[in-house]
Write a protein that holds these residues in place. Structure first.
Motif, short mmCIF file in Angstrom:
data_model
loop_
_atom_site.label_atom_id
_atom_site.label_comp_id
_atom_site.label_asym_id
_atom_site.label_seq_id
_atom_site.Cartn_x
_atom_site.Cartn_y
_atom_site.Cartn_z
N ASP A 1 0.82 -1.23 -0.09
CA ASP A 1 -0.02 -0.06 -0.10
C ASP A 1 0.98 1.22 -0.05
O ASP A 1 0.60 2.42 -0.53
N ARG A 2 2.03 1.04 0.48
CA ARG A 2 2.99 2.48 0.80
C ARG A 2 3.96 2.40 -0.45
O ARG A 2 4.68 3.44 -0.25
N GLN A 3 3.72 1.61 -1.49
CA GLN A 3 4.58 1.68 -2.82
C GLN A 3 3.96 2.86 -3.66
O GLN A 3 2.73 2.97 -4.07
N VAL A 4 4.67 3.83 -3.64
CA VAL A 4 4.08 5.06 -4.77
C VAL A 4 4.51 4.72 -6.27
O VAL A 4 3.45 4.96 -6.90
N TYR A 5 5.32 3.95 -6.68
CA TYR A 5 5.45 3.48 -7.97
C TYR A 5 6.68 2.48 -8.09
O TYR A 5 7.60 2.62 -7.31
N ARG B 1 -6.50 6.83 -3.33
CA ARG B 1 -7.84 6.93 -3.59
C ARG B 1 -8.22 5.72 -4.50
O ARG B 1 -9.43 5.45 -4.49
N ARG B 2 -7.26 5.52 -5.59
CA ARG B 2 -7.80 4.33 -6.40
C ARG B 2 -8.07 3.01 -5.81
O ARG B 2 -9.24 2.38 -6.23
N ARG B 3 -7.28 2.77 -4.79
CA ARG B 3 -7.66 1.48 -3.94
C ARG B 3 -8.92 1.58 -3.64
O ARG B 3 -9.75 0.61 -3.38
N GLU B 4 -9.21 2.62 -2.65
CA GLU B 4 -10.54 2.72 -1.97
C GLU B 4 -11.74 2.64 -3.08
O GLU B 4 -12.71 1.96 -2.62
N MET B 5 -11.53 3.23 -4.25
CA MET B 5 -12.57 3.06 -5.15
C MET B 5 -12.67 1.84 -5.74
O MET B 5 -13.77 1.50 -5.99
N LEU C 1 -4.75 -3.26 -8.74
CA LEU C 1 -4.15 -1.90 -9.06
C LEU C 1 -2.78 -1.98 -9.50
O LEU C 1 -1.99 -3.05 -9.07
N GLY C 2 -2.43 -1.45 -10.62
CA GLY C 2 -1.07 -1.59 -11.38
C GLY C 2 -0.02 -0.78 -10.46
O GLY C 2 -0.42 -0.12 -10.00
#
Length: 232
Positions: free
Chosen positions: A123-127, A170-174, A231-232
């Motif tokens: 979850d804490r990976q930015v990119y 936000r994408r994870r929550e969506m 998520l990618g």
């Protein structure tokens, strides 16, 4: 000094040719080379600190410091193909020293983390930058964004990483909410959904089902709502 995209292209060729057989080769011939292209003074050990040791024990491969001797970014290096699953040690270093960014790399993949984020390590990976999967220009732009000397020492890299982290969160929550929302729509038997589905059935087989038939079908789909795509 050659441009970063050219350096990345040469490193990619070296990875494919097997020129980096171990962690030391990755560290010396990939990581230091990339850091130099990113503007870091790699021969100043108070700025690019190799084998950084913590007071409480433990060691990280590189501490990028600003000001001198103050870790800003930790980089942990692994052999090619073994970069995943080593986050715990890296996070412990970052938490202990208060470094705002942490990077785990095997030379090919460069995973950028925001240690202060919430959730598990993923979850804490930015990119994640992949030198083989991404084009040289794209990979170079991302490396500059998160690890460029000017970006990091000015604080811009940390701000960009925090924004990108929030976007992923936000994408994870969506993604987690989509199945629940879809289930609610199916259960509601909304007139627009019923009518649209009835039209599609008619278009396929020339017969239009009545509303009760469509609503019964939708009710049966509620328990079969698929999980969100990763998520990618």
């Amino acid at each position: 000094m050659e441009p970063l995209p050219q350096t990345i292209a040469d490193i990619r060729a070296g990875i494919r040719a097997g020129r980096y057989p171990n962690e030391a080769a990755v560290s010396q011939s990939i990581v230091r080379r990339v850091l130099e292209c990113l503007g870091w003074p790699i021969y100043d050990p108070q700025i690019v600190w190799p084998e950084y040791s913590q007071a409480g024990g433990g060691r990280v491969d590189y501490a990028l410091c600003h000001p001198a001797r103050k870790p800003l970014i930790f980089i942990e290096v692994k052999p090619i193909g073994k970069g995943d699953g080593n986050e715990r040690q890296l996070f412990e270093y970052a938490f202990h020293e208060g470094a705002p960014l942490a990077v785990l790399t095997d030379g090919q993949g460069w995973s950028v983390f925001l240690p202060s984020g919430q959730g598990d390590y993923a979850d804490r990976q930015v990119y994640k930058i992949d030198l083989l999967e991404q084009g040289a220009e794209e990979a170079a732009a991302r490396l500059v964004r998160y690890l460029g000397y000017e970006a990091a020492t000015s604080g811009q890299a940390q701000r960009d990483a925090a924004r990108d982290y929030e976007g992923r969160a936000r994408r994870r929550e969506m993604a987690r909410a989509l199945p629940q929302a879809w289930g609610r729509l199916l259960a509601s038997g909304d007139e627009a959904i019923v009518a649209a589905l009835a039209r599609e059935v008619e278009d396929i087989c020339r017969y239009r089902p009545d509303a009760d038939m469509v609503e019964d079908f939708l009710a049966g789909q509620v328990s079969h709502t698929p999980p969100p795509a990763p998520l990618g």
